[in-house]
Motif scaffolding. Structure first.
Motif, PDB file in Angstrom:
ATOM      1  N   THR A  20       1.970  -6.062   5.657  1.00 58.03           N
ATOM      2  CA  THR A  20       2.676  -5.062   5.081  1.00 58.03           C
ATOM      3  C   THR A  20       3.009  -3.715   5.876  1.00 58.03           C
ATOM      4  O   THR A  20       3.434  -2.869   5.448  1.00 58.03           O
ATOM      5  CB  THR A  20       1.877  -4.656   3.801  1.00 58.03           C
ATOM      6  N   THR A  54      -3.151  -5.631   3.867  1.00 57.31           N
ATOM      7  CA  THR A  54      -2.400  -4.104   3.978  1.00 57.31           C
ATOM      8  C   THR A  54      -3.443  -3.125   4.324  1.00 57.31           C
ATOM      9  O   THR A  54      -4.653  -3.691   4.955  1.00 57.31           O
ATOM     10  CB  THR A  54      -1.813  -3.741   2.590  1.00 57.31           C
ATOM     11  N   SER A  55      -3.279  -1.997   4.239  1.00 57.00           N
ATOM     12  CA  SER A  55      -4.124  -1.046   4.858  1.00 57.00           C
ATOM     13  C   SER A  55      -3.645   0.637   4.500  1.00 57.00           C
ATOM     14  O   SER A  55      -2.470   0.743   4.274  1.00 57.00           O
ATOM     15  CB  SER A  55      -4.197  -0.957   6.305  1.00 57.00           C
ATOM     16  N   PRO A  56      -4.830   1.578   4.168  1.00 61.29           N
ATOM     17  CA  PRO A  56      -4.232   2.887   3.996  1.00 61.29           C
ATOM     18  C   PRO A  56      -3.664   3.467   5.033  1.00 61.29           C
ATOM     19  O   PRO A  56      -2.906   4.736   5.108  1.00 61.29           O
ATOM     20  CB  PRO A  56      -5.699   3.427   3.660  1.00 61.29           C
ATOM     21  N   GLN A  62       0.012   0.126   0.572  1.00 63.70           N
ATOM     22  CA  GLN A  62      -0.812  -0.176  -0.765  1.00 63.70           C
ATOM     23  C   GLN A  62      -0.262   0.036  -2.203  1.00 63.70           C
ATOM     24  O   GLN A  62      -0.133  -0.674  -2.995  1.00 63.70           O
ATOM     25  CB  GLN A  62      -2.026   0.506  -0.400  1.00 63.70           C
ATOM     26  N   THR A  63       0.403   1.203  -2.186  1.00 68.10           N
ATOM     27  CA  THR A  63       1.071   1.447  -3.453  1.00 68.10           C
ATOM     28  C   THR A  63       2.012   0.584  -3.647  1.00 68.10           C
ATOM     29  O   THR A  63       2.037  -0.078  -4.844  1.00 68.10           O
ATOM     30  CB  THR A  63       1.720   2.970  -3.186  1.00 68.10           C
ATOM     31  N   THR A  65       2.456  -2.775  -2.600  1.00 65.45           N
ATOM     32  CA  THR A  65       1.960  -3.771  -2.824  1.00 65.45           C
ATOM     33  C   THR A  65       1.287  -4.033  -4.201  1.00 65.45           C
ATOM     34  O   THR A  65       1.578  -4.996  -4.891  1.00 65.45           O
ATOM     35  CB  THR A  65       0.611  -4.059  -1.783  1.00 65.45           C
ATOM     36  N   ILE A  80      -5.982 -10.690  -1.756  1.00 69.03           N
ATOM     37  CA  ILE A  80      -5.418  -9.328  -1.305  1.00 69.03           C
ATOM     38  C   ILE A  80      -6.724  -8.519  -0.398  1.00 69.03           C
ATOM     39  O   ILE A  80      -7.846  -8.386  -0.753  1.00 69.03           O
ATOM     40  CB  ILE A  80      -5.153  -8.226  -2.311  1.00 69.03           C
ATOM     41  N   THR A  82      -7.463  -5.551   2.035  1.00 70.72           N
ATOM     42  CA  THR A  82      -7.210  -4.234   2.885  1.00 70.72           C
ATOM     43  C   THR A  82      -8.244  -3.731   3.644  1.00 70.72           C
ATOM     44  O   THR A  82      -8.974  -4.542   4.150  1.00 70.72           O
ATOM     45  CB  THR A  82      -6.845  -3.296   1.794  1.00 70.72           C
ATOM     46  N   SER A  99      -7.863   2.884  -2.770  1.00 70.30           N
ATOM     47  CA  SER A  99      -7.194   1.557  -2.218  1.00 70.30           C
ATOM     48  C   SER A  99      -7.238   0.680  -3.588  1.00 70.30           C
ATOM     49  O   SER A  99      -6.171  -0.057  -3.851  1.00 70.30           O
ATOM     50  CB  SER A  99      -7.816   0.964  -1.233  1.00 70.30           C
ATOM     51  N   LEU A 103      -3.970  -0.732  -5.676  1.00 69.59           N
ATOM     52  CA  LEU A 103      -3.586  -2.312  -5.556  1.00 69.59           C
ATOM     53  C   LEU A 103      -3.704  -2.821  -6.981  1.00 69.59           C
ATOM     54  O   LEU A 103      -3.465  -3.805  -7.151  1.00 69.59           O
ATOM     55  CB  LEU A 103      -4.704  -2.880  -4.561  1.00 69.59           C
ATOM     56  N   VAL A 108     -11.527  -6.240  -4.721  1.00 68.82           N
ATOM     57  CA  VAL A 108     -10.649  -6.634  -3.526  1.00 68.82           C
ATOM     58  C   VAL A 108     -11.300  -8.081  -2.961  1.00 68.82           C
ATOM     59  O   VAL A 108     -12.545  -7.818  -2.737  1.00 68.82           O
ATOM     60  CB  VAL A 108     -10.318  -5.403  -2.677  1.00 68.82           C
TER      61      VAL A 108
END
Length: 219
Positions: A20, A54-56, A62-63, A65, A80, A82, A99, A103, A108
């Motif tokens: 992402t 994904t990742s911050p 993240q939003t 996703t 998922i 992160t 996060s 998500l 997670v």
């Protein structure tokens, strides 16, 4: 789609995942910006894909996703992954809580320590969250081959489920030590930049043949 097993659990995952970075971070969140991302995720799932990473660190990724996978009603069916990307115990907890909120998850699948940032502080927290059922797997990441000796040290000294790194025909450093070590210690590998933005697919000036060939990756 071809699948492989996570060594620590034998759970099987499709070998092709969806990254992402940048592609899930448009300048603004609008219907027009979300439409191609929704189409990509829908096609990915239809083809048998499940893993989204994904990742911050990736801006609004993240939003988006969370928004897109919830809209498509596939969020809970996906694996998922992160990351935590900050320093300090409390800051790490706050970031991971945020996060999960973004998500749309209460659990997670994979939480990774991004680029080994303050990993000694975060790893005990990840273990606590795993024991509590808030995350299913824990991992570490780094995209720079110069950091692979540090990745190897963590794999040797700590019990983790995943390592994420760059590996491709153009960047093979991980094959020297990290990949064999991961295989030996039963650590799953997530590969990012498998096509190095298409570099291996671009024709060399030293070879004759058709011009203009390109390939790309989203990692």
């Amino acid at each position: 789609m071809l699948e492989r097993a996570i060594p620590s659990s034998s759970e099987r995952l499709p070998v092709i995942g969806l990254g992402t970075w940048r592609t899930f971070d448009p300048p603004k969140i609008t219907d027009a910006a979300l439409a191609p991302i929704e189409g990509t995720v829908a096609a990915f799932v239809q083809a048998g894909g499940r893993v989204i990473d994904t990742s911050p660190m990736y801006g609004k990724a993240q939003t988006i996703t969370g928004l897109v996978t919830t809209k498509l009603a596939v969020n809970q069916d996906l694996f998922i992954a992160t990351k935590v990307w900050t320093t300090g115990h409390e800051a790490g907890i706050r970031q991971m809580e945020e996060s999960m909120r973004l998500l749309g998850r209460t659990q997670v699948d994979l939480m990774q320590i991004h680029n080994l940032v303050d990993w000694r502080t975060h790893l005990p927290t990840l273990r606590e969250w795993k024991a509590a059922g808030r995350i299913r797997y824990i991992g570490i990441t780094h995209y720079e081959p110069s950091a692979y000796p540090s990745l190897a040290t963590v794999i040797e000294q700590e019990q983790i489920d995943f390592v994420q790194l760059a590996y491709s025909a153009a960047v093979r450093t991980a094959a020297q030590r990290v990949l064999p070590l991961a295989a030996d210690r039963g650590v799953a590998v997530l590969v990012n930049r498998p096509f190095e933005r298409g570099v291996p697919c671009r024709p060399s000036r030293r070879h004759s043949g058709p011009r203009g060939h390109r390939c790309s990756s989203n990692s």
